[in-house]
Design a protein around this motif. Structure first.
Motif, mmCIF file in Angstrom:
data_model
loop_
_atom_site.group_PDB
_atom_site.id
_atom_site.type_symbol
_atom_site.label_atom_id
_atom_site.label_comp_id
_atom_site.label_asym_id
_atom_site.label_seq_id
_atom_site.Cartn_x
_atom_site.Cartn_y
_atom_site.Cartn_z
ATOM 1 N N VAL A 1 0.841 -1.203 0.000
ATOM 2 C CA VAL A 1 0.000 0.000 0.000
ATOM 3 C C VAL A 1 0.874 1.250 0.000
ATOM 4 N N ILE A 2 1.923 1.218 0.836
ATOM 5 C CA ILE A 2 2.796 2.385 0.960
ATOM 6 C C ILE A 2 3.571 2.648 -0.328
ATOM 7 N N HIS A 3 4.054 1.584 -0.961
ATOM 8 C CA HIS A 3 4.968 1.764 -2.091
ATOM 9 C C HIS A 3 4.353 1.496 -3.454
ATOM 10 N N LEU B 1 -1.802 2.115 -8.685
ATOM 11 C CA LEU B 1 -3.166 1.766 -9.068
ATOM 12 C C LEU B 1 -4.091 2.977 -8.983
ATOM 13 N N ILE B 2 -3.913 3.786 -7.946
ATOM 14 C CA ILE B 2 -4.746 4.974 -7.783
ATOM 15 C C ILE B 2 -4.483 5.959 -8.922
ATOM 16 N N GLY C 1 -5.054 7.559 -15.470
ATOM 17 C CA GLY C 1 -4.719 6.738 -16.627
ATOM 18 C C GLY C 1 -3.332 6.119 -16.526
ATOM 19 N N VAL C 2 -3.101 5.041 -17.316
ATOM 20 C CA VAL C 2 -1.835 4.315 -17.247
ATOM 21 C C VAL C 2 -0.675 5.133 -17.792
ATOM 22 N N ALA C 3 -0.943 6.107 -18.666
ATOM 23 C CA ALA C 3 0.135 6.960 -19.175
ATOM 24 C C ALA C 3 0.738 7.798 -18.045
ATOM 25 N N ALA C 4 -0.110 8.300 -17.155
ATOM 26 C CA ALA C 4 0.380 9.053 -15.994
ATOM 27 C C ALA C 4 1.167 8.143 -15.066
ATOM 28 N N ASN C 5 0.724 6.892 -14.955
ATOM 29 C CA ASN C 5 1.457 5.935 -14.127
ATOM 30 C C ASN C 5 2.844 5.674 -14.706
ATOM 31 N N ALA C 6 2.940 5.681 -16.030
ATOM 32 C CA ALA C 6 4.249 5.494 -16.670
ATOM 33 C C ALA C 6 5.190 6.642 -16.311
ATOM 34 N N VAL C 7 4.667 7.857 -16.273
ATOM 35 C CA VAL C 7 5.470 9.027 -15.894
ATOM 36 C C VAL C 7 5.954 8.874 -14.456
ATOM 37 N N TYR C 8 5.038 8.468 -13.574
ATOM 38 C CA TYR C 8 5.388 8.272 -12.162
ATOM 39 C C TYR C 8 6.425 7.164 -12.012
ATOM 40 N N ALA C 9 6.254 6.077 -12.765
ATOM 41 C CA ALA C 9 7.186 4.954 -12.684
ATOM 42 C C ALA C 9 8.589 5.364 -13.092
ATOM 43 N N VAL C 10 8.693 6.183 -14.130
ATOM 44 C CA VAL C 10 10.003 6.663 -14.583
ATOM 45 C C VAL C 10 10.638 7.558 -13.521
ATOM 46 N N ILE D 1 -4.934 13.352 -4.686
ATOM 47 C CA ILE D 1 -4.613 13.151 -6.097
ATOM 48 C C ILE D 1 -5.449 14.051 -7.002
ATOM 49 N N LYS D 2 -6.679 14.340 -6.624
ATOM 50 C CA LYS D 2 -7.484 15.244 -7.447
ATOM 51 C C LYS D 2 -7.053 16.698 -7.305
ATOM 52 N N PRO D 3 -6.818 17.203 -6.080
ATOM 53 C CA PRO D 3 -6.418 18.620 -5.962
ATOM 54 C C PRO D 3 -5.053 18.939 -6.572
ATOM 55 N N ILE D 4 -4.060 18.047 -6.402
ATOM 56 C CA ILE D 4 -2.703 18.400 -6.879
ATOM 57 C C ILE D 4 -2.143 17.408 -7.895
ATOM 58 N N GLY D 5 -2.964 16.429 -8.311
ATOM 59 C CA GLY D 5 -2.557 15.533 -9.388
ATOM 60 C C GLY D 5 -1.436 14.576 -9.040
#
Length: 380
Positions: free
Chosen positions: A226-228, A233-234, A240-249, A374-378
């Motif tokens: 949950v922490i890491h 998933l959130i 979207g998964v594209a934003a997750n890709a940015v975070y993963a990088v 996540i909604k207020p600051i993305g």
């Protein structure tokens, strides 16, 4: 050998075991980000993330008991056999059942991708069990070699399947599964773990004792997830998964700090367990904490200085947005490193319930803040 000398020796040996997988990630990153779409890479990262969820749930973290109990019976071959046999007797059927359920849950993916994901998860569960066993047997060098074998296989197969055959997400997942299978086979045969499997040693009492130690680590493992990982998933759900890709990088470079933590922590768990029986254990633990704090702070300072160069060298594609998220992830890694140090002491004294409770509290806080913000600051 003095305690400090043994800790340094084991840390150096285990450094190779943790360095090569991290190196494989960074070597593969340019290929994956260049030849997978953002959606494919986001899915690939989610698969890696979900491993941390399935592993403790499917196995009740019994592999963690392998290391802790084997280290206490270094000179008792019969007890080693009972421990290893009962661990595999529990892991194999429960893992297969969990993966059968997962196969049908992943109905939106193609059959090939689903099979590759399940194969990777099974091989990852088996190799983790084998590595904990080999460490419990005091053979840290074999642990390091298996990690090198896995990392080399991952890099070579990723280049061949993704870069050479242009097989996309399926090729990337097959590369992971095959690499872990090779490492498992290496430990079983070269590490001679097979010698400690004897079905005549199956024991409900032995299995019950191992599970009584390991099951409190399940909420701990899930809370660590949950922490890491839940943020992945959130992010995927809300952005979207594209934003997750940015975070993963963005997460990749700060994870170098986690490499230093992981290397030390594995050696530290063994050292803390042995020292726990000594009269000066509290003073020793305090001294080691001071050393760890200084070393990790120094490593983070160096990484901060090299981040602009590392980002340009390692990241390809449209991921410029990831750069601004790196500093706060550094701080998260720093505090995580300090917390795992104390966790090693709790493990040494078999206080797994306390570890579980502490981590659950942190996980709940993390989850609430992530959903609320996540909604207020993305993404940030």
């Amino acid at each position: 050998m003095k305690r400090e000398e043994k800790l340094v020796k084991n840390t150096i040996i285990l450094a190779f075991g943790t360095f090569f997988p991290k190196l494989a990630i960074f070597i593969s990153l340019p290929v994956l980000t260049a030849y997978l779409t953002q959606a494919e890479y986001g899915t690939y990262d989610l698969v890696l993330t979900l491993v941390a969820l399935v592993l403790p749930a499917a196995t009740l973290q019994i592999h963690s008991a392998a290391f802790r109990y084997l280290i206490d019976v270094q000179h008792d071959e019969a007890e080693k056999t009972r421990i290893v046999t009962n661990i595999f007797a529990f892991i194999v059927p429960t893992s297969l059942l969990a993966l059968l359920i997962m196969y049908f849950i992943l109905g939106s993916q193609s059959v090939g991708v689903r099979l590759a994901i399940c194969a990777y998860f099974l091989c990852d569960i088996m190799v983790n069990a084998c590595r904990q066993i080999i460490r419990g047997l005091g053979r840290n060098m074999d642990y390091a070699i298996s990690s090198f074998v896995s990392a080399l296989g991952q890099v070579l197969l990723t280049f061949v399947l993704v870069l050479g055959f242009k097989s996309g997400l399926l090729g990337a997942l097959v590369a992971l599964a095959c690499a872990e299978f090779i490492a498992t086979t290496h430990l079983m045969i070269v590490g001679k773990i097979y010698r400690y499997i004897d079905l005549r040693q199956l024991s409900k009492a032995e299995l019950k004792e191992l599970l009584s130690y390991s099951w409190p680590m399940v909420p701990n493992g899930l809370s660590q997830w949950v922490i890491h990982a839940s943020d992945r998933l959130i992010i995927s759900f809300f952005m979207g998964v594209a934003a997750n890709a940015v975070y993963a990088v963005a997460y990749k470079i700060p994870s170098i700090l986690a490499f230093a933590q992981m290397t030390f922590n594995m050696a530290w768990q063994e050292n803390a367990t042995i020292v726990s029986k000594d009269s000066d254990a509290p003073a020793y633990y305090t001294t080691m904490f001071k050393w760890l704090f200084n070393i990790v702070a120094g490593c983070m300072a160096i990484l901060i200085g090299f981040t602009p160069l590392l980002f340009k060298l390692l990241v390809r594609g449209d991921y410029a947005e990831a750069y601004i998220h790196i500093p706060i992830l550094y701080m998260g890694m720093f505090f995580y490193t300090l917390s795992t140090f104390w966790g090693g002491i709790f493990v040494a004294f078999k206080k797994t319930k306390s570890v579980g409770i502490t981590t659950v509290v942190a996980a709940v806080l993390h989850l609430v803040l992530t959903v609320a913000l996540i909604k207020p600051i993305g993404l940030y």
